[in-house]
Enzyme design. Structure first.
Site, mmCIF file in Angstrom:
data_model
loop_
_atom_site.group_PDB
_atom_site.id
_atom_site.type_symbol
_atom_site.label_atom_id
_atom_site.label_comp_id
_atom_site.label_asym_id
_atom_site.label_seq_id
_atom_site.Cartn_x
_atom_site.Cartn_y
_atom_site.Cartn_z
ATOM 1 N N SER A 590 0.845 -1.186 0.000
ATOM 2 C CA SER A 590 0.000 0.000 0.000
ATOM 3 C C SER A 590 0.893 1.255 0.000
ATOM 4 C CB SER A 590 -0.961 -0.033 1.190
ATOM 5 O OG SER A 590 -2.005 0.899 1.021
ATOM 6 N N ASP A 676 -9.655 -3.811 -5.578
ATOM 7 C CA ASP A 676 -9.127 -2.922 -4.544
ATOM 8 C C ASP A 676 -9.703 -1.520 -4.744
ATOM 9 O OD1 ASP A 676 -7.636 -1.490 -2.712
ATOM 10 O OD2 ASP A 676 -5.732 -2.398 -3.267
ATOM 11 N N HIS A 711 -8.280 -4.887 -1.210
ATOM 12 C CA HIS A 711 -7.019 -4.333 -0.737
ATOM 13 C C HIS A 711 -6.270 -5.302 0.176
ATOM 14 C CE1 HIS A 711 -4.319 -0.966 -0.178
ATOM 15 N NE2 HIS A 711 -4.385 -1.082 1.131
#
Length: 754
Positions: A590, A676, A711
């Site tokens: 991320s 995501d 995610h």
């Protein structure tokens, strides 16, 4: 050219002419360049791969599938190692297990897992009496078809709920105050938009109520008649709080609060005392709380302290000597926060009275109130701490005693866990190190005794004493000392002459949002350590490990510190003999994926491989588009490059996608998910395409896209083990340890049953 012309948009991984169908490709796919030029602040940006953003274009799907095929072909030689690692993870795991029960009102609640099943179940049993605060011990036989505790009631069977879905996530579950209804939320696509259902625990049937598009779960009012929940706008910003009356349609729900400032998001909850419902609104730098008093509902929602730019605070309800008050954790007197008291009424910051004053050496992070004590979450010198304040018998004598819960290890992580009951006399806390598995304790506030309730079982004869942990300190470019936590198998660094030698090391980093990457234990990580590798966490600026200053020094115009710190940590490992560049692998996900992309551009020679999970690598493009998910709420973290030329230039100087150059990059594995909503799949897709077209030298790049995940990656524990085994096998290959021997596992259990 039509967008559906798949073959002309993406050349698939190639195979020699005449090869049989299904033969693995021998070269990666080549993506067509479709240049798009935009001008920002008088500067032109040319993007050859922005067309990959169109998720519905068949050519995009073809490209992602072609990259998946290439990645599988490129890593085919690791199939056996992947299987071995998966079996090692499974062999270390007690698959049929039970969590430590947590008391909520009249029941003990716990979760169960079962051998061979992807998901677990949630259950409860009645308490034995009002003073029953010691969690019950499970039956020796926790077989799937047997109750673990007498009187067990099954609340949710997650395997049943997940049936027929490639992805499943339980967003949250909450029992009504009378304990007769259960509200729970599920996501079956990975986009984090949940559906809330309500189950009658007396009959087992579902009520007709169904609430869609919810973020997280739902909160009951004290009467158990209403549910409060949060929804998002088109930019995936949590902006609305709703009230749902049981037995009515969602279309009839009342909009309780709408946050119109695009920098702010909202959430709703209930205090531990159950007296107040609270709505929190917050940006990265500013807070505002509303509360609804169940003892005086006609007063409606009231703002505790109106938002003031730069003032962050949160609210907790406490009762001392029979008098109600609010505890306010705030930064009005300093960046590392203080804890103050205020009356149960709207109160400006000037009237808050300090309880724990601001201390620049201690970052206060949270406070929990109980009937007889407070628990303060804080950190100092890069380590987490729990602080206990025993309450006095009157508001003028608020604190009778104040002390820390002590631990002996050099590097550890501690925090409270599972403390929902205001009346409980003990503190449930979690403790772990990089060698000691996650452990749950009950801490008796009066006697100051710790009782170990459970240590996560690790099968195979695991012994924490076989591993060494250390806290190292690197020196950043500006002279700042940057902490590193590292673990390795004891003796792994010993050479034949009795000295030390470098070992392969996996260096992990994040560095954003004041999120601290504290030391933690991992069973999959043992597959690295037991083959002779080390694992290290670089506690870089942008995180919160060293206080609010650490965060402030790693965001906005100071973001480069995050990257420089990570590079300094890598160099420190090399210079002190822990590692060598060709077997030093970096990993981040991320915002940590942005870190990976930046260090790949700035110091490619330092690493033998880089893993970037759901990586935020096209940061400048994202932050230039206010219509994309989360962009506006992120301005206080990264800046607004659309409005500010200086921010544009600063982001352009480090954004990984924009700075790909003709360099000899180390091998890179990028992993993403199609659904995501936080970091869109297009960012790593574009990044890998540009790397492959621009880099020189090895040009060994792989993109792996999960086509049914979000995610957090795939769902289900066996799927997640397979997923991690894939990544670990790639890392071990980069380290030269793919064929390294590993000690065999036996079936000894390390851990406390129950």
């Amino acid at each position: 050219m039509e967008s559906s012309d798949v073959s002309s948009a993406t050349s698939p991984p190639s195979t020699p002419p005449g090869t049989p169908p299904g033969t693995p490709p021998v070269s990666p796919p080549v993506v067509e360049r479709r240049p798009v030029t935009t001008e920002v602040h008088g500067k032109a940006r040319v993007d050859d791969y922005e067309w990959l953003r169109d998720k519905d274009d068949p050519a995009v799907a073809a490209y992602l599938e072609a990259e998946n095929a290439w990645t599988q072909a490129r890593t085919a030689h690791l199939a056996g190692l992947r299987h071995t690692i998966f079996e090692e993870i499974r062999a270390r795991t007690q698959e049929t297990d039970l969590s430590v029960p947590t008391r909520i009102r009249g029941h003990w609640y716990y979760s169960r897992s079962f051998e061979g099943r992807e998901y677990g179940a949630t259950c409860r049993v009645p308490v034995r009496g009002a003073d029953d605060w010691s969690p019950p011990a499970p039956a020796e036989d926790c077989a799937a078809d047997q109750p673990a505790l007498p009187g067990e009631q099954l609340l949710l069977d997650l395997n049943e709920l997940a049936e027929g879905h490639d992805f499943f996530s339980l967003g949250g579950s909450s029992v009504s105050p009378d304990e007769q209804l259960l509200a729970y939320s599920t996501d079956v696509t990975g986009d984090e938009r949940y559906t809330v259902r309500v189950k009658d625990l007396r009959t087992g049937r579902l009520l007709d109520d169904e609430i869609t598009g919810v973020i997280g779960g739902a909160t009951w009012n004290r009467e158990g008649t209403d549910l409060y929940y949060t929804t998002v706008d088109e930019a995936w910003r949590a902006d609305k709080i709703w009230r749902h009356r049981l037995g009515t349609a969602q279309s009839e729900d009342e909009l309780v609060h709408h946050e119109t400032d695009g920098r702010f998001w909202v959430g709703v909850g209930r205090t531990r005392t159950e007296r107040f419902l609270v709505i929190a609104a917050g940006s990265k730098t500013t807070s505002e709380y509303r509360y609804l008093d169940a003892d005086d509902p006609d007063a409606g929602w009231r703002v505790f302290a109106e938002r003031r730019e730069g003032l962050e605070y949160n609210l907790e309800h406490a009762v001392v000597g029979g008098q109600d008050l609010f505890l306010v954790l705030h930064n009005a007197t300093g960046p590392d926060f203080e804890i103050a008291t205020a009356p149960v009424a709207p109160t400006p910051a000037e009237q808050w009275r300090p309880l724990i004053p601001h201390d620049p050496a201690v970052r206060l992070e949270d406070v929990d109130a109980f009937a007889g004590h407070l628990v303060v979450h804080q950190r100092s010198d890069g380590l987490t701490q729990l602080r206990i304040l025993e309450l006095g018998d009157a508001p003028e004598r608020l604190v009778a005693d104040d002390y820390l819960v002590h631990f002996d290890q050099e590097v550890y992580t501690v925090g409270s866990a599972g403390n929902p009951s205001f009346e409980q006399p003990t503190v449930r806390l979690g403790y772990t190190t990089m060698a000691i598995p996650s452990s749950l304790y009950d801490y008796d506030v009066r006697s100051r005794e710790l009782t170990l309730l459970k240590r996560t079982p690790v099968l195979g004869g695991y012994d924490p004493a076989d591993y060494e942990e250390h806290r190292l300190w690197a020196r950043a470019e500006d002279g700042e000392r940057v902490p590193i936590s590292i673990v390795a198998r004891r003796g792994a660094r010993e050479d034949d002459g009795g000295g030390t030698r470098p070992i392969p090391v996996l260096l992990y980093g994040y560095g954003a949002y004041e999120m601290s990457m504290d030391p933690y234990f991992s069973k999959p990580r043992l597959s690295l350590l037991d083959r002779g590798a080390g694992f290290a966490i670089a506690h870089v600026r942008g995180g919160g490990e060293m206080g609010r200053r650490w965060y402030d020094d790693g965001k906005l115009s100071r973001k480069q510190n995050t990257f420089s710190d990570f590079i300094a940590c890598a160099r420190h490992l090399v210079e002190t003999g822990w590692a060598e560049p060709h077997t030093l692998v970096a990993e981040g996900a991320s915002a940590g994926g942005l870190l990976m992309g930046a260090v790949a551009n700035q110091a490619p020679e330092l690493f033998g491989g880089i893993v970037a999970g759901v990586p935020f690598v096209d940061a400048l493009t994202t932050m230039l588009d206010a219509g994309l998910p989360l962009t506006v709420t992120e301005y206080d973290e990264w800046g607004n490059p659309e409005d500010d030329p200086e921010v544009f230039d600063q982001m352009a100087s480090y954004a990984p996608y924009d700075n790909v150059a003709a360099l000899d990059y180390p091998p890179i594995l990028a992993e993403t998910s199609l659904n995501d909503t936080r970091v869109l799949y297009v960012e790593p897709a574009k990044w890998i395409a540009r790397l492959r077209a621009t880099a020189v030298g090895r040009r060994d790049f792989c993109l792996r896209t999960e086509m049914a995940a979000g995610h957090g990656g795939v769902s289900g524990r066996y799927k997640s083990w397979h997923d991690r085994a894939f990544t670990l096998a790639w890392i071990l290959d980069r380290m030269g340890l793919a064929d390294a021997p590993v000690a065999p596992l036996d079936q000894t259990v390390t851990g406390t049953p129950g």
